[in-house]
Design a protein around this motif. Structure first.
Motif, mmCIF file in Angstrom:
data_model
loop_
_atom_site.group_PDB
_atom_site.id
_atom_site.type_symbol
_atom_site.label_atom_id
_atom_site.label_comp_id
_atom_site.label_asym_id
_atom_site.label_seq_id
_atom_site.Cartn_x
_atom_site.Cartn_y
_atom_site.Cartn_z
ATOM 1 N N SER A 175 87.021 36.442 40.845
ATOM 2 C CA SER A 175 85.738 35.777 41.099
ATOM 3 C C SER A 175 85.879 34.537 41.962
ATOM 4 O O SER A 175 84.950 34.162 42.646
ATOM 5 C CB SER A 175 85.039 35.447 39.785
ATOM 6 N N SER A 176 87.045 33.880 41.929
ATOM 7 C CA SER A 176 87.164 32.719 42.814
ATOM 8 C C SER A 176 88.183 32.955 43.933
ATOM 9 O O SER A 176 88.598 32.015 44.592
ATOM 10 C CB SER A 176 87.524 31.473 42.009
ATOM 11 N N GLY A 276 62.924 26.443 54.149
ATOM 12 C CA GLY A 276 62.729 27.862 53.859
ATOM 13 C C GLY A 276 63.873 28.753 54.276
ATOM 14 O O GLY A 276 63.771 29.970 54.214
ATOM 15 N N GLU A 277 65.001 28.126 54.653
ATOM 16 C CA GLU A 277 66.117 28.926 55.144
ATOM 17 C C GLU A 277 67.198 29.051 54.075
ATOM 18 O O GLU A 277 67.414 28.127 53.293
ATOM 19 C CB GLU A 277 66.696 28.250 56.387
ATOM 20 N N ILE A 278 67.879 30.210 54.038
ATOM 21 C CA ILE A 278 69.037 30.369 53.162
ATOM 22 C C ILE A 278 70.271 30.305 54.048
ATOM 23 O O ILE A 278 70.508 31.190 54.869
ATOM 24 C CB ILE A 278 68.987 31.703 52.411
ATOM 25 N N VAL A 279 71.026 29.221 53.893
ATOM 26 C CA VAL A 279 72.178 29.000 54.757
ATOM 27 C C VAL A 279 73.445 29.241 53.953
ATOM 28 O O VAL A 279 73.651 28.640 52.904
ATOM 29 C CB VAL A 279 72.179 27.560 55.315
ATOM 30 N N GLY A 280 74.289 30.127 54.441
ATOM 31 C CA GLY A 280 75.527 30.446 53.741
ATOM 32 C C GLY A 280 76.696 29.649 54.266
ATOM 33 O O GLY A 280 76.743 29.279 55.435
ATOM 34 N N LEU A 281 77.650 29.349 53.367
ATOM 35 C CA LEU A 281 78.921 28.773 53.771
ATOM 36 C C LEU A 281 79.972 29.789 53.367
ATOM 37 O O LEU A 281 80.027 30.197 52.207
ATOM 38 C CB LEU A 281 79.194 27.445 53.075
ATOM 39 N N SER A 282 80.790 30.203 54.310
ATOM 40 C CA SER A 282 81.740 31.259 53.996
ATOM 41 C C SER A 282 83.110 30.908 54.548
ATOM 42 O O SER A 282 83.351 29.787 54.985
ATOM 43 C CB SER A 282 81.218 32.586 54.557
ATOM 44 N N ASP A 403 79.336 28.270 44.964
ATOM 45 C CA ASP A 403 79.847 29.531 44.417
ATOM 46 C C ASP A 403 79.256 29.795 43.017
ATOM 47 O O ASP A 403 79.979 29.875 42.034
ATOM 48 C CB ASP A 403 81.379 29.502 44.338
ATOM 49 N N PRO A 404 77.939 29.943 42.955
ATOM 50 C CA PRO A 404 77.265 29.904 41.654
ATOM 51 C C PRO A 404 77.273 31.214 40.883
ATOM 52 O O PRO A 404 76.766 31.263 39.776
ATOM 53 C CB PRO A 404 75.831 29.554 42.035
ATOM 54 N N MET A 405 77.832 32.284 41.432
ATOM 55 C CA MET A 405 77.700 33.587 40.771
ATOM 56 C C MET A 405 78.956 33.996 40.017
ATOM 57 O O MET A 405 79.118 35.152 39.667
ATOM 58 C CB MET A 405 77.383 34.670 41.799
ATOM 59 N N ARG A 406 79.855 33.038 39.794
ATOM 60 C CA ARG A 406 81.098 33.406 39.117
ATOM 61 C C ARG A 406 80.787 33.855 37.695
ATOM 62 O O ARG A 406 80.188 33.128 36.916
ATOM 63 C CB ARG A 406 82.086 32.237 39.103
ATOM 64 N N PHE A 430 68.103 26.682 50.877
ATOM 65 C CA PHE A 430 69.284 26.911 50.048
ATOM 66 C C PHE A 430 70.544 26.767 50.886
ATOM 67 O O PHE A 430 70.636 27.316 51.978
ATOM 68 C CB PHE A 430 69.252 28.322 49.445
ATOM 69 N N LEU A 431 71.508 26.005 50.354
ATOM 70 C CA LEU A 431 72.851 25.977 50.927
ATOM 71 C C LEU A 431 73.739 26.698 49.942
ATOM 72 O O LEU A 431 73.849 26.288 48.784
ATOM 73 C CB LEU A 431 73.360 24.541 51.089
ATOM 74 N N TRP A 432 74.386 27.750 50.363
ATOM 75 C CA TRP A 432 75.002 28.674 49.416
ATOM 76 C C TRP A 432 76.434 28.956 49.831
ATOM 77 O O TRP A 432 76.668 29.675 50.809
ATOM 78 C CB TRP A 432 74.161 29.952 49.409
ATOM 79 N N TYR A 433 77.364 28.383 49.096
ATOM 80 C CA TYR A 433 78.776 28.720 49.334
ATOM 81 C C TYR A 433 79.155 29.870 48.433
ATOM 82 O O TYR A 433 78.863 29.861 47.242
ATOM 83 C CB TYR A 433 79.665 27.512 49.052
ATOM 84 N N SER A 434 79.781 30.880 48.988
ATOM 85 C CA SER A 434 80.207 32.008 48.171
ATOM 86 C C SER A 434 81.505 32.579 48.694
ATOM 87 O O SER A 434 81.791 32.543 49.899
ATOM 88 C CB SER A 434 79.136 33.093 48.170
ATOM 89 N N THR A 435 82.314 33.110 47.766
ATOM 90 C CA THR A 435 83.540 33.800 48.165
ATOM 91 C C THR A 435 83.289 35.300 48.301
ATOM 92 O O THR A 435 84.194 36.034 48.640
ATOM 93 C CB THR A 435 84.649 33.567 47.124
ATOM 94 N N GLU A 436 82.061 35.727 47.977
ATOM 95 C CA GLU A 436 81.788 37.157 48.019
ATOM 96 C C GLU A 436 80.916 37.515 49.216
ATOM 97 O O GLU A 436 79.844 36.958 49.398
ATOM 98 C CB GLU A 436 81.082 37.583 46.731
ATOM 99 N N THR A 437 81.388 38.469 49.993
ATOM 100 C CA THR A 437 80.670 38.845 51.215
ATOM 101 C C THR A 437 79.272 39.344 50.888
ATOM 102 O O THR A 437 78.317 39.065 51.606
ATOM 103 C CB THR A 437 81.451 39.933 51.952
ATOM 104 N N GLU A 438 79.165 40.089 49.790
ATOM 105 C CA GLU A 438 77.856 40.628 49.411
ATOM 106 C C GLU A 438 76.812 39.513 49.311
ATOM 107 O O GLU A 438 75.673 39.678 49.722
ATOM 108 C CB GLU A 438 77.997 41.333 48.067
ATOM 109 N N GLU A 439 77.217 38.371 48.767
ATOM 110 C CA GLU A 439 76.274 37.266 48.617
ATOM 111 C C GLU A 439 75.969 36.616 49.950
ATOM 112 O O GLU A 439 74.834 36.239 50.230
ATOM 113 C CB GLU A 439 76.848 36.214 47.659
#
Lengths: 480, 311
Positions: A175-176, A276-282, A403-406, A430-439
C-alpha cells in the motif's frame, strides 16, 4: 494447486476457528489449511475479519472456539512453526537502526559483536527481496521514508532469523510502495513459494492478488465465503464474491470534462491548481510529494489562529502519525475540523455536531453501531473513512490528501472516488498524492515528482501508467 | 459498577478512607473541624493542581515548575501594591493576575522562541521570578487588608470561602474542557500535536493560552494563600511544586496527555491533606510521615495505571 500436495503436511490448520470481542464476532468459524508452496490471496472488505484471521494464524490471538494446529509435530507456537507476519501498521522502532530492528525479532543475535551479524543478515535479507534498494542497515528507522520502512519490515519477515521462514503473512504490504518496488516484492513471493515456502497475501489491489496467488480466500463478515484456485476467479467474480456492487473501474475518468475556475493555488515548485480541479501528485514513493503537500498545507494555515472557515484541510495517509487522535471517540475524531464553523461563542453545538456526524456516517459508510465508540475500535480502513469525513465535513475550498487510500477496500474506494468527483464538481479543489496509478487516473491533471522536483505535468488522456513511469524514471536511468 | 470505571473515583475513595481512619481514632470527635481544614487547605492545592492539569494534558514534556515562584511573586507584589490599605483588595487581585499573565507569557516565550524544553524553561524562569520577589520584598512582611484577610479565612454556609472559589474555578475548567472548542483543541493537542495541527487546530495558540492559564491559577492561589496566612513569605509556594503534580497524577489525569480529570484533582487535594492529618493523629513522626506519604502516592498511581491498562 488448490489441494495440499500429497506428502507435504500443512504448516498450519485452522478448524472452525472463531474469535469474538465482546458482542463483535470478528471471526465466525473459519477452517483453512496452508501447506508449503501455497500462496493464498486473502481478500475482503474493511472489517471482514482479515486482520483478526492473521492474528489467529500467527498466534497473536487465541481463538474463542475452534482449534489452530501447527504442523511440524512438536511446534507449540506459531513462531516455532516458522510463521511470521508483516503488518499494515508499521511496527518498527523508529529510534533504532535498521539492523538493530532485526535483533528485536531475532533473539539468536547476541554476544559481543551482534551488530555485525545483524548488519550482514539484514543486508542479505534486503538484497534478496529488493535488489538495488539503497537502504543503509545503519540508518535509524525514523530517517527512512514510509516506503523504505515498509521494505525493511518485509525483509525482516523473510529473513532466516536463525531458523527458516515457512509461512510469511503480508498484510497490505504494497500500500505504500510504488509500482517498481511492489513488482520486486511480488516476484520474490513467487520465488519464495516455488522453493517451498508459503505466503498469505492480503491486498486491496486485486491485480496483485491475481499476479501471485495460487488460491484465493474471500472473507465476509468473519466467514470464508469462497475458497478456490486463483485461475477459477475473474476480477468481476471476485468483487461479486466480496459482496459489494461496485462497477468495474477505468471507464470513469474520461467522462469528466467540466470547466475549471480561477487558479486558487500556486506553489514555489511550480504546482498549481484551479477551483474545482482534481490535481494528482505522482511518481515514485518518497520523491518529495508528501513534503510538498505538507509545505502547502502548513503555508496556508496557521499555528496561531483558525478562521471560522478553514482555507484548506488535510487527509492523512499515515494515520498513526498524522491523523488519528487515539483517546477519542469516532465522533470527536470526525468533527474536530468542523468545530470552528458550528461553534457558538466558543461553545460546541453538540446537536449540530451529532447531526453532521450522522450525515457523514451515512454518506461514507463508517461501520459502527455507535459513534461514541473509541476510534481505535474500528478497523484501519474505517479509521481512514473517519479521517475523510473529518476533512470533507469542514467546507474548505482546498482538500489536501496525502496518500489517503492506504488500507481502504475496493468498494469504499469507488465510493470515495465518486464523492471526490461530486465535491470537485461543486467547486472544491483536491490535491491528491497517491502511490497507486488507478487513483492518479482519477485526476484532471497530474504532476510527476522526481528527486523533490516536478519532472512532468500530464493532462487528460496523457495520464497513463506508461507516461507516469517514464517521467518517474527518466533521470534515474540516465544517471546509471 | 459504572461509577467504579470513572478515573476520578479512586482519589475520592482514598480521601474518604483517610478521613474515616482519622475520625475512627477520635470516635467521631472533631470530624467537622477536620473536614473544614481539609477544604481550606485542599482549596490551594486544587487551584494550582487545576492549572498543572491543563499543562500536563498538553502532552509529554509539558509541565510548569515555576508554580511556587509565580505564587510567591504574585503574593509579594500584590500585598506590596495594597500596602494594607482598606478597600484595595481588587487592586491586589488585579496585580496578582497581572503577574500571572506576565510569568505565563514569559514561560511560553522561552519554550516557543528559544525552543527550550518546558521543564528547563520554567525551572530557570522560576529562579528569576523568585529573585524579583526577594528584591521587591526586602524582608518586609506586609499584612493583607483586613477585609481581604477576613474573606480568605471566612466561611459561607459553613464552607470556607477559599474552597468556594476553588470549586467555582474547577467548574469553569470542566466547562471549558468539556463544552468549548478550546477544550477540544487542548485535548487534541495532548493526544498528537502533529495530527492536531493537520486537523486545523491552532496548536501554538492553545499551548500559549495553557501556559498563561497555569501561571494565572498559581498567582491566584498565591494571592489567596498570602491573605489566608497573614502575609507573603518567600518560601510560601515551595510545597506546591510536588503537590501540584501529585494531585494531577492521583486525580486520574493521564500523564501521557490528552485526558484531563477535574473532579479527581479535588479528590486528590483533599486526600493529600487528609493523609498527613491521619498520620499525624496516629502519632507518626515527621520522617515516617513523609516516607508513608510517598509510599501511598506511589501505590495509588500504580493502582490507577494498572486499572487503566486493563481496560
Amino acid at each position: 494447486m488448490t489441494r495440499t500436495p500429497q506428502g507435504a503436511p500443512p504448516i498450519v490448520t485452522l478448524t472452525d476457528a472463531a474469535k469474538h470481542f465482546g458482542p463483535v464476532r470478528a471471526l465466525n468459524g473459519v477452517s483453512l489449511s496452508i501447506a508449503p508452496g501455497d500462496c493464498i490471496g486473502l481478500v475482503g472488505h474493511n472489517g471482514a475479519g482479515k486482520s483478526t484471521l492473521v492474528n489467529v494464524i500467527n498466534g497473536g490471538l487465541a481463538p474463542s472456539s475452534g482449534t489452530v494446529e501447527f504442523a511440524p509435530a512438536g511446534a507449540q507456537t506459531a513462531l516455532e512453526a516458522g510463521i511470521r507476519s508483516v503488518f499494515q501498521e508499521l511496527s518498527l522502532c523508529p529510534n533504532l537502526t535498521v539492523a538493530e530492528n532485526l535483533r528485536i525479532s531475532h533473539t539468536g543475535l547476541r554476544g559481543f559483536n551482534w551488530r555485525k551479524a545483524a548488519r550482514t543478515e539484514m543486508a542479505q535479507a534486503l538484497d534478496t527481496v529488493f535488489p538495488g534498494h539503497g537502504i543503509s542497515t545503519d540508518a535509524p528507522v525514523d530517517t527512512l521514508s514510509i516506503a523504505e520502512r515498509q521494505m525493511v519490515e518485509i525483509a525482516i519477515g523473510f529473513a532466516p532469523r536463525g531458523a527458516q521462514a515457512r509461512l510469511v503473512i503480508l498484510d497490505e504490504p504494497t500500500s505504500s510502495l510504488d509500482a517498481g518496488i511492489a513488482r520486486q516484492l511480488l516476484d520474490h513471493i513467487v520465488r519464495f513459494c516455488a522453493s517451498g515456502g508459503a505466503v498469505v497475501f492480503i491486498s486491496h489491489m486485486l491485480g496483485e492478488i491475481f499476479d501471485v496467488a495460487t488460491r484465493i480466500v474471500v472473507l465476509k463478515d468473519g466467514r470464508v465465503v469462497e475458497q478456490r484456485a486463483a485461475a477459477d476467479f475473474t476480477r468481476q467474480g471476485l468483487v461479486d464474491a466480496m459482496g459489494h456492487v461496485a462497477p468495474e473501474q477505468a471507464d470513469a475518468p474520461a467522462v469528466r470534462a467540466h470547466a475549471h475556475g480561477a487558479e486558487v493555488l500556486r506553489s514555489p515548485e511550480g504546482l498549481n491548481a484551479r477551483a474545482g480541479e482534481i490535481v494528482g501528485l505522482s511518481g515514485l514513493a518518497g520523491h518529495g510529494q508528501a513534503e510538498a503537500l505538507a509545505r502547502i498545507y502548513f503555508g496556508a494555515t496557521s499555528s496561531w489562529r483558525t478562521p471560522r472557515a478553514a482555507p484548506m484541510v488535510f487527509v492523512a495517509g499515515d494515520r498513526t502519525r498524522d491523523g488519528v487522535l487515539p483517546l477519542w471517540s469516532i465522533l470527536r475524531n470526525a468533527t474536530i475540523s468542523v468545530l470552528p464553523q458550528i461553534a457558538r461563542r466558543g461553545f460546541v453545538d453538540r446537536d449540530r455536531e451529532a447531526g453532521i456526524m450522522a450525515e457523514w456516517k451515512r454518506r461514507i459508510g463508517i461501520r459502527t453501531d455507535d459513534v461514541a465508540n473509541p476510534i481505535l475500535s474500528l478497523s484501519g480502513g474505517n479509521q481512514q473513512k473517519v479521517l475523510f469525513a473529518r476533512a470533507l465535513a469542514a467546507s474548505a475550498p482546498i482538500v489536501v490528501m496525502d496518500d489517503p487510500m492506504r488500507g481502504v477496500d475496493v468498494g469504499t474506494k469507488q465510493d470515495v472516488y465518486a464523492m471526490i468527483r461530486d465535491e470537485a464538481a461543486g467547486g472544491r479543489t483536491f490535491l491528491w498524492y497517491s502511490t497507486e496509478t488507478e487513483e492518479v487516473c482519477q485526476c484532471d491533471r497530474v504532476f510527476v515528482f522526481r528527486d523533490g522536483a516536478i519532472s512532468a505535468e500530464l493532462t487528460g488522456a496523457d495520464i497513463t501508467e506508461e507516461k507516469i513511469l517514464e517521467a518517474s524514471f527518466e533521470m534515474t536511468e540516465a544517471g546509471q | 459498577m459504572k461509577l467504579l470505571q470513572k478515573p476520578w473515583i479512586w482519589s475520592w475513595v482514598a480521601a474518604v478512607a483517610a478521613f474515616g481512619l482519622t475520625i475512627a481514632l477520635t470516635q467521631g470527635r472533631g470530624a467537622s473541624e477536620l473536614g473544614y481544614a481539609a477544604l481550606s487547605f485542599g482549596a490551594f492545592a486544587a487551584i494550582v493542581g487545576l492549572g498543572q492539569m491543563l499543562v500536563i494534558t498538553l502532552g509529554p514534556g509539558n509541565i510548569d515548575l515555576s508554580i511556587p515562584a509565580s505564587m510567591t511573586l504574585a503574593a509579594t507584589l500584590a500585598l506590596k501594591a495594597m500596602g494594607a490599605e482598606p478597600g484595595s483588595a481588587w487592586l491586589g487581585l488585579l496585580v496578582a493576575l497581572g503577574v500571572g499573565l506576565g510569568t505565563g507569557l514569559a514561560n511560553f516565550a522561552l519554550i516557543w522562541a528559544l525552543r527550550l524544553p518546558p521543564i528547563i524553561a520554567t525551572l530557570a524562569a522560576s529562579l528569576v521570578y523568585q529573585s524579583i520577589a526577594i528584591w521587591s520584598n526586602r524582608g518586609l512582611r506586609i499584612k493583607p487588608p483586613e477585609a481581604l484577610a477576613d474573606f480568605a479565612t471566612g466561611r459561607m454556609a459553613g464552607v470556607p470561602n477559599v474552597a468556594i472559589v476553588a470549586v467555582v474555578l474547577a467548574a469553569l475548567v470542566w466547562l471549558v474542557l468539556e463544552r468549548t472548542i478550546w477544550g477540544r483543541w487542548l485535548l487534541a493537542c495532548g493526544q498528537n500535536l502533529r495530527a492536531a495541527r493537520l486537523a486545523g487546530v491552532p496548536v501554538e495558540a492553545v499551548r500559549a493560552a495553557t501556559y498563561v492559564a497555569v501561571a494565572v491559577f498559581a498567582s491566584l492561589a498565591g494571592y489567596l494563600l498570602a491573605s489566608f496566612s497573614g502575609g507573603a513569605a518567600l518560601n510560601m509556594g515551595s510545597e506546591y511544586l510536588l503537590m501540584s503534580i501529585a494531585v494531577v497524577v492521583i486525580g486520574g489525569t493521564s500523564i501521557a496527555g490528552g485526558m484531563s480529570n477535574v473532579p479527581g484533582v479535588w479528590g486528590a487535594s483533599l486526600f493529600m491533606f487528609l493523609v498527613v492529618s491521619m498520620l499525624n493523629s496516629y502519632g507518626a513522626g515527621a520522617g515516617v510521615r513523609m516516607v508513608l506519604t510517598g509510599v501511598i502516592i506511589i501505590g495509588i498511581v500504580i493502582a490507577a495505571s494498572t486499572r487503566r491498562a486493563r481496560q
